[in-house]
Design a protein around this motif. Structure first.
Motif, short mmCIF file in Angstrom:
data_model
loop_
_atom_site.label_atom_id
_atom_site.label_comp_id
_atom_site.label_asym_id
_atom_site.label_seq_id
_atom_site.Cartn_x
_atom_site.Cartn_y
_atom_site.Cartn_z
N TRP A 112 21.71 -29.14 -9.35
CA TRP A 112 20.55 -28.31 -9.00
C TRP A 112 19.55 -29.17 -8.22
CZ3 TRP A 112 19.88 -23.10 -9.91
CH2 TRP A 112 18.60 -22.57 -9.70
N MET A 113 19.56 -29.02 -6.88
CA MET A 113 18.69 -29.80 -6.01
C MET A 113 17.42 -29.01 -5.73
SD MET A 113 21.38 -31.54 -3.33
CE MET A 113 20.11 -32.75 -2.89
N ASP A 114 16.29 -29.54 -6.20
CA ASP A 114 15.05 -28.78 -6.17
C ASP A 114 13.90 -29.74 -6.43
OD1 ASP A 114 12.91 -26.91 -6.81
OD2 ASP A 114 14.44 -25.42 -7.27
N GLY A 118 11.83 -28.10 -11.59
CA GLY A 118 12.89 -28.02 -12.59
C GLY A 118 13.48 -26.63 -12.72
N ASP A 119 12.65 -25.59 -12.56
CA ASP A 119 13.09 -24.20 -12.73
C ASP A 119 13.73 -23.98 -14.10
OD1 ASP A 119 12.16 -23.85 -10.17
OD2 ASP A 119 14.12 -23.54 -9.24
N ILE A 120 13.20 -24.69 -15.11
CA ILE A 120 13.74 -24.57 -16.47
C ILE A 120 12.70 -24.06 -17.45
CG2 ILE A 120 15.64 -26.21 -16.22
CD1 ILE A 120 13.82 -28.39 -17.37
N HIS A 121 11.69 -23.36 -16.94
CA HIS A 121 10.77 -22.68 -17.84
C HIS A 121 11.46 -21.47 -18.48
CE1 HIS A 121 6.92 -24.65 -17.66
NE2 HIS A 121 7.00 -24.77 -16.35
N THR A 122 10.88 -21.00 -19.55
CA THR A 122 11.32 -19.78 -20.21
C THR A 122 10.11 -18.85 -20.30
OG1 THR A 122 10.73 -20.46 -22.46
CG2 THR A 122 12.90 -21.17 -21.61
N PRO A 123 10.32 -17.60 -20.71
CA PRO A 123 9.15 -16.73 -20.89
C PRO A 123 8.11 -17.30 -21.84
CG PRO A 123 11.15 -15.42 -20.85
CD PRO A 123 11.59 -16.86 -20.86
N GLY A 150 16.54 -34.64 -7.31
CA GLY A 150 15.40 -34.61 -6.40
C GLY A 150 14.15 -34.02 -7.00
N ALA A 151 14.16 -33.68 -8.30
CA ALA A 151 12.99 -33.07 -8.93
C ALA A 151 11.86 -34.09 -9.05
CB ALA A 151 13.36 -32.53 -10.30
N ARG A 152 10.65 -33.66 -8.72
CA ARG A 152 9.50 -34.56 -8.76
C ARG A 152 8.21 -33.81 -9.10
NH1 ARG A 152 11.45 -33.29 -3.90
NH2 ARG A 152 10.04 -32.60 -2.25
N LEU A 180 7.52 -31.60 -12.17
CA LEU A 180 7.87 -30.96 -13.43
C LEU A 180 6.61 -30.71 -14.24
CD1 LEU A 180 10.98 -33.07 -14.51
CD2 LEU A 180 10.94 -30.96 -13.17
N ASP A 181 6.53 -29.53 -14.84
CA ASP A 181 5.44 -29.23 -15.75
C ASP A 181 5.69 -29.90 -17.10
OD1 ASP A 181 4.09 -27.63 -13.90
OD2 ASP A 181 5.29 -25.87 -14.42
N PRO A 182 4.67 -30.00 -17.96
CA PRO A 182 4.85 -30.70 -19.23
C PRO A 182 6.03 -30.19 -20.07
CG PRO A 182 2.52 -30.38 -18.83
CD PRO A 182 3.25 -29.65 -17.74
N ALA A 183 6.23 -28.88 -20.14
CA ALA A 183 7.34 -28.35 -20.93
C ALA A 183 8.68 -28.76 -20.33
CB ALA A 183 7.25 -26.83 -21.02
N GLU A 184 8.75 -28.81 -18.99
CA GLU A 184 9.99 -29.23 -18.34
C GLU A 184 10.23 -30.73 -18.54
OE1 GLU A 184 10.50 -26.24 -14.61
OE2 GLU A 184 8.83 -27.68 -14.46
N THR A 185 9.16 -31.52 -18.45
CA THR A 185 9.28 -32.95 -18.71
C THR A 185 9.77 -33.20 -20.13
OG1 THR A 185 7.53 -33.47 -17.13
CG2 THR A 185 8.02 -35.14 -18.79
#
Length: 285
Positions: free
Chosen positions: A114-116, A119-124, A161-163, A165-170
């Motif tokens: 996943w190149m971005d 992170g695009d790994i948040h949830t609701p 390539g992620a740089r 990230l929000d705290p929840a993603e980190t």
């Protein structure tokens, strides 16, 4: 270094709304898909048409995109069942809510690169913005129920390539829920080592690149150059069989400069994914 058999390609475009902030990527996905299809000498298989961006948060965006995402999933099933390698030109990353469950259902041995920039790994439960694109990977990972399935198992996805990230993603990265390879020297070699010979499906959000290379909705400094992207693609094709790839968030029109940016340079950088060109990273095993 091993050559891998190359299934016949299929180019699929997705041009419907899917968590958009504007309508630029819907039109540009068609431009990108047609340019790629011309290079590969195959027809475009189109899903969805550009439409006004709906108001509301992630729930409204997901509901509105539901029929088109289901059609995209059906098209991917057909492509894979026919023994083809899908190349998706997608308007927004959230379209991966439909593609990744189908890919992993067909190829459960595959890993997702996943190149971005994000992170695009948040949830609701963790999203602070309500943006559907910020949950594009976590749905296929099974971290929340998008209604379009999951299937990307633990240890089978990596952020590249992620740089930003929000705290929840980190916290998810630091807690070992998902691997992350940030930009920097040696990125391609690190990715090849992480892949370790496993089949790959690659997702590209164009904002993984340094701002200004191609027009995108987000601009995050410290990104990859086109040469970096080419090196990563070479590493992927040398390290493992390629199941398919998808390219999202290319807007085509640069609002900052008022100029149109054709996709030729981007496709040149991505070309190892279909040309058979391989880098210097040997397959292990």
């Amino acid at each position: 270094m091993f050559a891998h058999p190359s299934p016949p390609p299929a180019v699929v475009t997705y041009q419907a709304p899917c968590g958009d902030h504007n309508d630029l990527a819907m039109t540009a996905a068609g431009t990108l898909g047609r340019a790629l299809a011309e290079r590969l000498a195959v027809p475009v298989q189109a899903v969805g048409v550009p439409a006004p961006v709906p108001d509301g948060g992630w729930e409204e965006a997901l509901d509105g995109a539901g029929p088109d995402l289901a059609a995209l999933a059906d098209r991917y099933r057909s492509v894979l069942a026919g023994g083809h390698r899908p190349y998706g030109a997608l308007s927004r990353c959230a379209a991966a809510l439909a593609t990744l469950p189908v890919v992993t259902g067909s190829r459960p041995d595959a890993v997702v690169v996943w190149m971005d920039a994000h992170g695009d790994i948040h949830t609701p439960d963790t999203t602070g913005t309500g943006y559907l694109g910020g949950m594009a990977l976590s749905g296929p990972l099974g971290w929340w129920d998008s209604g379009h399935g999951a299937g990307v198992g633990d240890g089978r996805a990596v952020l590249v390539g992620a740089r930003d990230l929000d705290p929840a993603e980190t916290a998810a990265v630091e807690g070992g829920r998902i691997a992350c390879l940030p930009p920097g020297p040696g990125l391609a070699a690190e990715l090849a080592a992480w892949i370790d010979g496993r089949p790959v499906y690659l997702h590209l959000d164009c904002d993984v690149l340094e701002p200004g290379i191609v027009p995108t909705d987000y601009r995050v400094p410290g990104g990859l150059t086109l040469d970096d992207l080419h090196a990563v693609c070479l590493a992927v094709t040398a390290a493992a069989p390629l199941v398919g790839a998808e390219f999202a968030e290319y807007e085509g029109f640069d609002r900052a400069t008022g100029r149109h940016v054709p996709p030729g340079d981007l496709l040149d950088a991505l070309s190892p994914l279909w040309s058979g060109e391989q880098g210097p990273f040997p397959v292990v095993g």
